[in-house]
Each structure stands twice: as C-alpha cells, then as structure tokens.
Motif scaffolding. Sequence first.
Motif, short mmCIF file in Angstrom:
data_model
loop_
_atom_site.label_atom_id
_atom_site.label_comp_id
_atom_site.label_asym_id
_atom_site.label_seq_id
_atom_site.Cartn_x
_atom_site.Cartn_y
_atom_site.Cartn_z
N ILE A 12 35.30 34.77 44.00
CA ILE A 12 35.92 36.06 43.77
C ILE A 12 36.08 36.27 42.27
O ILE A 12 36.36 35.32 41.53
CB ILE A 12 37.29 36.16 44.50
N ASN A 13 35.84 37.51 41.81
CA ASN A 13 36.00 37.77 40.37
C ASN A 13 36.64 39.13 40.15
O ASN A 13 36.71 39.97 41.07
CB ASN A 13 34.67 37.67 39.64
N THR A 14 37.10 39.35 38.93
CA THR A 14 37.83 40.58 38.59
C THR A 14 37.08 41.41 37.55
O THR A 14 37.68 42.26 36.89
CB THR A 14 39.24 40.24 38.05
N THR A 18 41.54 43.59 30.33
CA THR A 18 40.56 43.20 29.31
C THR A 18 40.08 41.78 29.52
O THR A 18 38.90 41.48 29.31
CB THR A 18 41.19 43.32 27.90
N VAL A 19 40.97 40.89 29.95
CA VAL A 19 40.59 39.52 30.27
C VAL A 19 40.17 39.46 31.74
O VAL A 19 40.90 39.93 32.61
CB VAL A 19 41.75 38.53 30.01
N LYS A 20 38.99 38.91 31.99
CA LYS A 20 38.46 38.85 33.35
C LYS A 20 38.49 37.41 33.85
O LYS A 20 38.39 36.46 33.08
CB LYS A 20 37.03 39.37 33.38
N PHE A 21 38.59 37.28 35.18
CA PHE A 21 38.68 35.96 35.79
C PHE A 21 37.66 35.84 36.92
O PHE A 21 37.35 36.82 37.60
CB PHE A 21 40.08 35.71 36.38
N SER A 22 37.18 34.65 37.14
CA SER A 22 36.44 34.34 38.36
C SER A 22 37.05 33.07 38.93
O SER A 22 37.55 32.22 38.19
CB SER A 22 34.95 34.15 38.08
N GLY A 23 37.03 32.98 40.24
CA GLY A 23 37.68 31.83 40.87
C GLY A 23 37.12 31.52 42.23
O GLY A 23 36.24 32.20 42.75
N ILE A 37 43.96 30.32 44.90
CA ILE A 37 42.71 30.44 44.16
C ILE A 37 42.72 29.51 42.96
O ILE A 37 43.73 29.40 42.25
CB ILE A 37 42.48 31.90 43.71
N ALA A 38 41.61 28.85 42.72
CA ALA A 38 41.42 28.05 41.51
C ALA A 38 40.58 28.86 40.53
O ALA A 38 39.55 29.41 40.91
CB ALA A 38 40.72 26.74 41.84
N ILE A 39 41.02 28.96 39.29
CA ILE A 39 40.27 29.70 38.29
C ILE A 39 39.08 28.88 37.81
O ILE A 39 39.23 27.74 37.39
CB ILE A 39 41.18 30.07 37.09
N ASP A 40 37.90 29.48 37.88
CA ASP A 40 36.69 28.82 37.41
C ASP A 40 36.30 29.26 36.01
O ASP A 40 35.77 28.46 35.23
CB ASP A 40 35.52 29.12 38.36
#
Length: 408
Positions: free
Chosen positions: A258-260, A267-272, A300-303
């Motif tokens: 899953i990602n944002t 502005t800061v994006k995450f995938s996990g 969720i674990a942040i990748d």
Amino acid sequence: MNTKLKRSYKIAPVLLCISLLFISGCWGKREVENLAPLIGIGFDLGEKPGTYLVTQQYARPKKGGSSGAEILQRTLGAEASSVREAFETVSKGAYRTPFMGSLKVIVIGEDFAKAGGFNDVLDFAQRFAEFRRSMYLVLARGRAEDILNLKLRSEHLSAIYINYIIEGGNELSTFPTVRLGHYLTVLGRQSTAPILPVVKSIKSGEGINYKAEKSGEAEELQIQGAGVLRGDRLVDFLNDDETKGYMWLENEVFNRFINTVDLEETTVKFSGQVLKSKTKYKLHTNNESKELHYQIKTSIAIDEIIGLNKQLSGTEWVKLAKEAEESFAKVIEKECEGAIKKQRELGQDFLGIGRHIEQRDPQYWKTIKDQWEEEIANFPVSLDVKVTVHHTGMSSSSATNSGGEGQD
C-alpha cells in the motif's frame, strides 16, 4: 476335539472367501499413464445460436523431461450445444482418456458472461463426479479461448499459471479468490451478488515492460479487478481500487502493498506492507433508521519514505509515523468508498451488506429484502479506519547525510 469346534474351523474359510466378494477394490482403476489430465477449461459463446465454444487444456508430459513437472500444452476446443457433447467431441481426438479430476481453473469468456446463462455449463461441473467444487472461477477480459491458448514466456500452461497467481493471492490481497463451491453458495443468496476475479493478457508496456518474442503480441497474464454479476450475467467490471476496497470491507486483506503517492495533500509519501488486518461491522439504529458501520483495524510496516530530505529527531520521527498512519488510513478509506459508490451505482450488493443485515437483524431484513436492489443506493454505510505503524524498518532517519558526513 469338540465336534462344534471342528465344524467352525471348516466354515470359517468359506465365510472369509465369500466376504472378500463384498470388499470394494480397484476394479475400475485407470492407469495414470493412460490418462490426459484436464488442467483448465474455458467457455465462450459459439458462432451458432444456442451453442458454446468449450476450450479444454490438457497437460502432456514432455518427452525426455527430467521431471514430471515438464509438460507441454495440448489445448483443444469444440463448439456444441452442451458441455457433455463438447467433451465427447474432444475425447474422440484426444491422445489419451481425458481425466476431469485434475481441473484447476474454469475461465468464463467476457462475451459469454455478458450474455448470461453460463450457470448452465456450471451445472455440469457440479454434477459430474470427477469435478471438484474446489476449482477456481475467473472471468476473462476478452475470450477464454484466447487466454488458454496464450503462449507465455514462462512456458507454463495458461491454466497452471492462473492457478499459481490465485494460490499466491493472499500475498497480494488485491482480488477475490472464488472457488466453484463458494460461487454456488453465494448464488443461492438473495442478499448478495456474485463477484469473480478478472484475468487478462497483457502486452509489453501495459503496466509491465518485458522483452517479447514477437512485437505487439501478449505473452503475459495478469489477474486484476473483478466482475460483478446479476445471477449469471456480467453487469460491470470493478477497477483495481474498487476491488481493493471490496477486499478491505470483506475482511480479505492479509498481506498487501500500500502506498500514499496519490494523496495530493501530503508532501512526504509512504509505502508499506500490511502485516495484519481485521474488519468488523455493526448494524446501528439511528432515529428508527438502520446504518451499517465498518471498523477496519490494520497494522502496517513502512517500507519507503519518499520526499524526506532531512534528518529527524526522535520527537519529529514519532510525529512523522503518526502522519504515515493518517495517510495510510486515507488511502484505505478512498478504496472502500470507491467500492461502496460502485455498489450504489450498479444496484448490485456484491459487498454483501444485505447478508450482514440479515445476520444482525433477521426481522428487519424480512421487511426490506424484496426491495433490496432499490434500497442499496440509499442505505447508510459508515467507515472507521485505524492504522498502526508498528515499525519503520531498520532506520529511523532518511537516506540524507547531515552536514556533509560521509561525502568526499
């Protein structure tokens, strides 16, 4: 020796021989090397009215192969007015006796699904003794015949490749897994519309880039999205996000990416990676009206963290993790809301909301079940999504050096 005892010794062998006649054995056995294992079967509309094109894919051992896993494709098709007739036609030209007990996948062609009536062919599948209710059902984008005849770069049979993707579906959690037995169960419910995953062939550049042997020809398969049915007629397709929303609401998400990146407000994006997830629902009564409330809790674990260009203090890092939780929750909400909106538009309860109402309040369900397709569009549904970030990988900072450290 006692006379009665002597008599019993004489009678016992006779009774033993007679009893052997009633013991079931392998009287009707068929040697494996004399069978042609059926792996996949596809159904399309035939050219003549009232006929089906039945495509059958058999596994043929590769000569000189080092293992039994090395198999070649042997795909045959026949147009007939019934499935049994099609099997009889193919059997006349088969190199071995067809064995149906090995069937893995049934592929329903798009044209056949839109026309409706494919439950007639599934009737044969559930009645014939060699078939199993554990086989998978999928819808094809295009014709099932083309899917099964596709030459894959992996050299796997299409049916086996589809089976591999489905078997690994829990690692993706982006499409539903539907077995024949489950489909038939849902079909018998007035409260739920059936849904099937969609398989399609993809050319290089259609989401995946690869080196094709022949330019412009598809050599890969992909399962993405789903088809919503009204009875046994295809109503519409769900896109990838709508299907993911279905998976959340159905509590079918086990371990998915899953990602944002599509959230404009951050502005800061995450995938996990989803570690675990649980979806519950409750039926609330508000001012004499009913509302179905979903509660989704996921870990969720942040990748990856994208767009973070500075080192953070411990306090700042905790704040960033909180932002990640909120961002992931927004993505999940968006996917779920997309699925709910699609259900309202179609008027088909593929989310099984009616089933939930029936389970929670059977008396209330009796008052609305006959008008449920009309009620779907306006029935209140609410969401509560809670995300917990349990760990952020091996680093609690960005990949940016501070103050030029480590630079030449």
